[in-house]
Structure formats: structure tokens, C-alpha cells
Design a protein around this motif. Structure first.
Motif, PDB file in Angstrom:
ATOM      1  N   PRO A 233       0.831  -1.208   0.000  1.00 52.11           N
ATOM      2  CA  PRO A 233       0.000   0.000   0.000  1.00 52.11           C
ATOM      3  C   PRO A 233       0.868   1.261   0.000  1.00 52.11           C
ATOM      4  CG  PRO A 233      -0.489  -1.396   1.911  1.00 52.11           C
ATOM      5  CD  PRO A 233       0.633  -2.030   1.170  1.00 52.11           C
ATOM      6  N   PHE A 234       0.350   2.300  -0.638  1.00 52.09           N
ATOM      7  CA  PHE A 234       1.036   3.584  -0.680  1.00 52.09           C
ATOM      8  C   PHE A 234       0.943   4.210   0.701  1.00 52.09           C
ATOM      9  CE2 PHE A 234       1.559   8.041  -2.016  1.00 52.09           C
ATOM     10  CZ  PHE A 234       2.714   7.901  -2.765  1.00 52.09           C
ATOM     11  N   SER A 235       2.085   4.611   1.274  1.00 57.34           N
ATOM     12  CA  SER A 235       2.106   5.077   2.663  1.00 57.34           C
ATOM     13  C   SER A 235       2.336   6.581   2.762  1.00 57.34           C
ATOM     14  CB  SER A 235       3.225   4.354   3.426  1.00 57.34           C
ATOM     15  OG  SER A 235       4.495   4.801   2.977  1.00 57.34           O
ATOM     16  N   THR A 236       2.121   7.088   3.957  1.00 54.29           N
ATOM     17  CA  THR A 236       2.409   8.490   4.250  1.00 54.29           C
ATOM     18  C   THR A 236       3.890   8.782   4.053  1.00 54.29           C
ATOM     19  OG1 THR A 236       0.603   8.499   5.833  1.00 54.29           O
ATOM     20  CG2 THR A 236       2.187  10.284   6.018  1.00 54.29           C
ATOM     21  N   ALA A 237       4.740   7.828   4.413  1.00 52.51           N
ATOM     22  CA  ALA A 237       6.186   7.999   4.221  1.00 52.51           C
ATOM     23  C   ALA A 237       6.524   8.100   2.736  1.00 52.51           C
ATOM     24  CB  ALA A 237       6.946   6.848   4.869  1.00 52.51           C
ATOM     25  N   ASP A 238       5.844   7.292   1.898  1.00 47.39           N
ATOM     26  CA  ASP A 238       6.059   7.370   0.443  1.00 47.39           C
ATOM     27  C   ASP A 238       5.687   8.764  -0.060  1.00 47.39           C
ATOM     28  OD1 ASP A 238       6.811   4.662   0.200  1.00 47.39           O
ATOM     29  OD2 ASP A 238       4.733   4.032  -0.116  1.00 47.39           O
ATOM     30  N   ARG A 239       4.559   9.280   0.391  1.00 45.73           N
ATOM     31  CA  ARG A 239       4.082  10.602  -0.033  1.00 45.73           C
ATOM     32  C   ARG A 239       5.085  11.688   0.380  1.00 45.73           C
ATOM     33  NH1 ARG A 239      -0.776  11.198  -1.842  1.00 45.73           N
ATOM     34  NH2 ARG A 239      -1.487   9.295  -0.835  1.00 45.73           N
ATOM     35  N   SER A 240       5.577  11.606   1.595  1.00 43.83           N
ATOM     36  CA  SER A 240       6.550  12.574   2.106  1.00 43.83           C
ATOM     37  C   SER A 240       7.857  12.504   1.321  1.00 43.83           C
ATOM     38  CB  SER A 240       6.801  12.314   3.591  1.00 43.83           C
ATOM     39  OG  SER A 240       7.768  13.184   4.090  1.00 43.83           O
ATOM     40  N   ARG A 241       8.316  11.286   1.051  1.00 45.88           N
ATOM     41  CA  ARG A 241       9.553  11.095   0.291  1.00 45.88           C
ATOM     42  C   ARG A 241       9.392  11.649  -1.130  1.00 45.88           C
ATOM     43  NH1 ARG A 241      10.291   6.439   2.106  1.00 45.88           N
ATOM     44  NH2 ARG A 241       9.183   5.263   0.516  1.00 45.88           N
ATOM     45  N   PHE A 242       8.203  11.453  -1.715  1.00 40.10           N
ATOM     46  CA  PHE A 242       7.944  11.991  -3.040  1.00 40.10           C
ATOM     47  C   PHE A 242       8.030  13.517  -3.023  1.00 40.10           C
ATOM     48  CE2 PHE A 242       5.152  13.989  -6.091  1.00 40.10           C
ATOM     49  CZ  PHE A 242       5.682  13.509  -7.273  1.00 40.10           C
ATOM     50  N   LEU A 243       7.393  14.153  -2.050  1.00 37.98           N
ATOM     51  CA  LEU A 243       7.418  15.620  -1.960  1.00 37.98           C
ATOM     52  C   LEU A 243       8.848  16.139  -1.864  1.00 37.98           C
ATOM     53  CD1 LEU A 243       4.410  16.302   0.399  1.00 37.98           C
ATOM     54  CD2 LEU A 243       4.760  17.334  -1.851  1.00 37.98           C
ATOM     55  N   GLN A 244       9.653  15.506  -1.031  1.00 35.61           N
ATOM     56  CA  GLN A 244      11.043  15.923  -0.869  1.00 35.61           C
ATOM     57  C   GLN A 244      11.823  15.747  -2.169  1.00 35.61           C
ATOM     58  OE1 GLN A 244      12.539  13.620   2.402  1.00 35.61           O
ATOM     59  NE2 GLN A 244      11.217  14.633   3.896  1.00 35.61           N
ATOM     60  N   SER A 245      11.610  14.626  -2.845  1.00 33.18           N
ATOM     61  CA  SER A 245      12.333  14.362  -4.089  1.00 33.18           C
ATOM     62  C   SER A 245      11.934  15.336  -5.186  1.00 33.18           C
ATOM     63  CB  SER A 245      12.072  12.927  -4.561  1.00 33.18           C
ATOM     64  OG  SER A 245      12.613  12.010  -3.658  1.00 33.18           O
ATOM     65  N   LEU A 246      10.638  15.600  -5.332  1.00 37.63           N
ATOM     66  CA  LEU A 246      10.194  16.522  -6.373  1.00 37.63           C
ATOM     67  C   LEU A 246      10.729  17.921  -6.097  1.00 37.63           C
ATOM     68  CD1 LEU A 246       8.655  17.141  -8.937  1.00 37.63           C
ATOM     69  CD2 LEU A 246       6.576  17.420  -7.545  1.00 37.63           C
ATOM     70  N   ASP A 247      10.710  18.342  -4.861  1.00 38.22           N
ATOM     71  CA  ASP A 247      11.245  19.654  -4.515  1.00 38.22           C
ATOM     72  C   ASP A 247      12.737  19.733  -4.846  1.00 38.22           C
ATOM     73  OD1 ASP A 247      10.559  22.257  -3.341  1.00 38.22           O
ATOM     74  OD2 ASP A 247      12.056  21.687  -1.829  1.00 38.22           O
ATOM     75  N   ARG A 248      13.491  18.672  -4.537  1.00 40.73           N
ATOM     76  CA  ARG A 248      14.931  18.637  -4.814  1.00 40.73           C
ATOM     77  C   ARG A 248      15.200  18.718  -6.317  1.00 40.73           C
ATOM     78  NH1 ARG A 248      17.213  14.422  -6.433  1.00 40.73           N
ATOM     79  NH2 ARG A 248      15.755  12.961  -5.491  1.00 40.73           N
ATOM     80  N   VAL A 249      14.437  17.945  -7.112  1.00 43.78           N
ATOM     81  CA  VAL A 249      14.620  17.943  -8.564  1.00 43.78           C
ATOM     82  C   VAL A 249      14.248  19.307  -9.146  1.00 43.78           C
ATOM     83  CG1 VAL A 249      13.717  16.962 -10.721  1.00 43.78           C
ATOM     84  CG2 VAL A 249      14.408  15.452  -8.861  1.00 43.78           C
ATOM     85  N   MET A 250      13.163  19.890  -8.681  1.00 38.59           N
ATOM     86  CA  MET A 250      12.734  21.201  -9.178  1.00 38.59           C
ATOM     87  C   MET A 250      13.784  22.267  -8.852  1.00 38.59           C
ATOM     88  SD  MET A 250       9.832  20.867 -10.807  1.00 38.59           S
ATOM     89  CE  MET A 250       9.058  22.476 -10.793  1.00 38.59           C
ATOM     90  N   MET A 251      14.345  22.211  -7.658  1.00 40.37           N
ATOM     91  CA  MET A 251      15.394  23.175  -7.285  1.00 40.37           C
ATOM     92  C   MET A 251      16.613  23.006  -8.201  1.00 40.37           C
ATOM     93  SD  MET A 251      14.407  25.192  -4.926  1.00 40.37           S
ATOM     94  CE  MET A 251      15.915  25.870  -4.309  1.00 40.37           C
ATOM     95  N   ALA A 252      17.003  21.780  -8.462  1.00 41.55           N
ATOM     96  CA  ALA A 252      18.161  21.541  -9.326  1.00 41.55           C
ATOM     97  C   ALA A 252      17.900  22.050 -10.749  1.00 41.55           C
ATOM     98  CB  ALA A 252      18.485  20.036  -9.345  1.00 41.55           C
ATOM     99  N   LEU A 253      16.709  21.786 -11.268  1.00 39.55           N
ATOM    100  CA  LEU A 253      16.394  22.236 -12.626  1.00 39.55           C
ATOM    101  C   LEU A 253      16.236  23.751 -12.703  1.00 39.55           C
ATOM    102  CD1 LEU A 253      13.909  19.505 -13.909  1.00 39.55           C
ATOM    103  CD2 LEU A 253      16.287  19.877 -14.588  1.00 39.55           C
ATOM    104  N   SER A 254      15.814  24.375 -11.626  1.00 40.60           N
ATOM    105  CA  SER A 254      15.645  25.841 -11.663  1.00 40.60           C
ATOM    106  C   SER A 254      16.992  26.554 -11.705  1.00 40.60           C
ATOM    107  CB  SER A 254      14.806  26.321 -10.471  1.00 40.60           C
ATOM    108  OG  SER A 254      15.508  26.128  -9.272  1.00 40.60           O
ATOM    109  N   ARG A 255      18.066  25.856 -11.353  1.00 36.45           N
ATOM    110  CA  ARG A 255      19.408  26.452 -11.403  1.00 36.45           C
ATOM    111  C   ARG A 255      20.056  26.289 -12.774  1.00 36.45           C
ATOM    112  NH1 ARG A 255      20.450  23.156  -6.639  1.00 36.45           N
ATOM    113  NH2 ARG A 255      19.444  24.200  -4.928  1.00 36.45           N
ATOM    114  N   VAL A 256      19.479  25.430 -13.617  1.00 33.81           N
ATOM    115  CA  VAL A 256      20.076  25.135 -14.939  1.00 33.81           C
ATOM    116  C   VAL A 256      19.746  26.231 -15.916  1.00 33.81           C
ATOM    117  CG1 VAL A 256      20.073  23.513 -16.861  1.00 33.81           C
ATOM    118  CG2 VAL A 256      19.970  22.657 -14.543  1.00 33.81           C
TER     119      VAL A 256
END
Length: 164
Positions: free
Chosen positions: A141-164
Motif C-alpha cells: 500500500p502507498f504510505s504516508t512515508a512514500d508521499r513525504s519522500r515523493f514531496l522531498q524528491s520533487l522539490d529537490r529535482v525542481m530546485m536543481a532544474l531551476s538552477r540550470v
């Protein structure tokens, strides 16, 4: 003279995506210049999306892999400032080859170094499931931890791409 960077585009393979709302929240912080849509929600049937000019619904026909084909072609067009959200490993492979960043729903990122192993594991699991004659439990099952990890990862990727 200042050059405005191209917008970051997020493509969501939406038919089985449990993190659409999270994508909308993170994307709202990284505003793209209009009229370019920032988030494209791609599916075989309509989904409710936020009332925002930066979020666009893309409904493709229900033929096999139509949504995947649209996403892969769009990833080619908008790369390298593209993030694809999918749990579909062959689609992830196509998007990585196009130069996009690819996140799974649980926040794990597919990379050129990891996609080969993911494809091989998928093939092995397909063979195992074929021999089990319908017996099996499916993914956890999809967990709260999965959702939190997704949010952190998407934020990290977006920050990296915004610097390019």
C-alpha cells in the motif's frame, strides 16, 4: 540583457498516480511564464485538475500506450527542463533517453544508472507472475512515508532544474 530560462515542465502519467495533488503544490512554487502550461496531467480519461492556467489536462485516446507515447514525445520536446512522474518502467526508460528527470510515486528517482536494473527486475517479476496463475498480493500500500519522500524528491529535482 537577461535571458528568461525555459519553464520547467512536469508531465504526470496520471491514470494510476497517487501524488497528483502533491505535484500541484510543489509546482505552484515554481511558476512558469504563461501561456506555457507548467504541469500536464496526461490520461486516458478526464481527471479533475486545479483551476490554474499553469495546469493543463491532456486526455489521449484509450489505445494501448497512447498516454505513454504522448508523454515520451513531449519529454523529447521539452527536455532537459522536464520532470516525468510515473511508475511505468518502460516509459521511464524512454523519458530518461529523452533527457528528462523521472520520479516514481514514492520519490525514488530513475536514473540512467538504475533503469537497466529496474527493467531487468520488471521482466523477472513478469515471468514469476505468469507462473503463479493469478496468485499474488500486488504492490504494498502507498504510505504516508512514500508521499513525504515523493514531496522531498520533487522539490529537490525542481530546485536543481531551476538552477540550470
Amino acid at each position: 540583457m537577461s535571458i528568461t530560462p525555459l519553464p520547467i515542465t512536469i508531465l504526470i502519467d496520471a491514470d494510476a498516480c497517487p501524488v497528483k495533488d502533491e505535484v500541484y503544490r510543489v509546482a505552484a512554487r515554481f511558476k512558469a511564464p504563461l501561456p506555457e502550461a507548467h504541469v500536464r496531467v496526461v490520461s486516458n480519461s478526464p481527471f479533475r485538475i486545479p483551476d490554474s492556467p499553469r495546469v493543463k489536462r491532456v486526455v489521449v485516446d484509450d489505445s494501448f500506450d497512447a498516454a505513454d507515447d504522448w508523454i515520451a514525445e513531449e519529454a523529447v520536446r521539452v527536455s532537459p527542463r522536464c520532470v516525468v512522474i510515473t511508475g511505468d518502467i518502460p516509459l521511464a526508460d524512454r523519458c530518461l533517453k529523452a533527457g528528462a528527470r523521472v520520479l516514481k510515486h514514492n520519490g525514488d528517482e530513475y536514473t540512467p544508472a538504475s533503469i537497466g536494473g529496474a527493467l531487468a527486475t520488471r521482466a523477472i517479476m513478469e515471468d514469476l507472475r505468469a507462473g503463479m496463475d493469478g496468485i499474488g498480493g500486488g504492490p504494498p500500500p502507498f504510505s504516508t512515508a512514500d508521499r513525504s519522500r515523493f514531496l522531498q524528491s520533487l522539490d529537490r529535482v525542481m530546485m536543481a532544474l531551476s538552477r540550470v
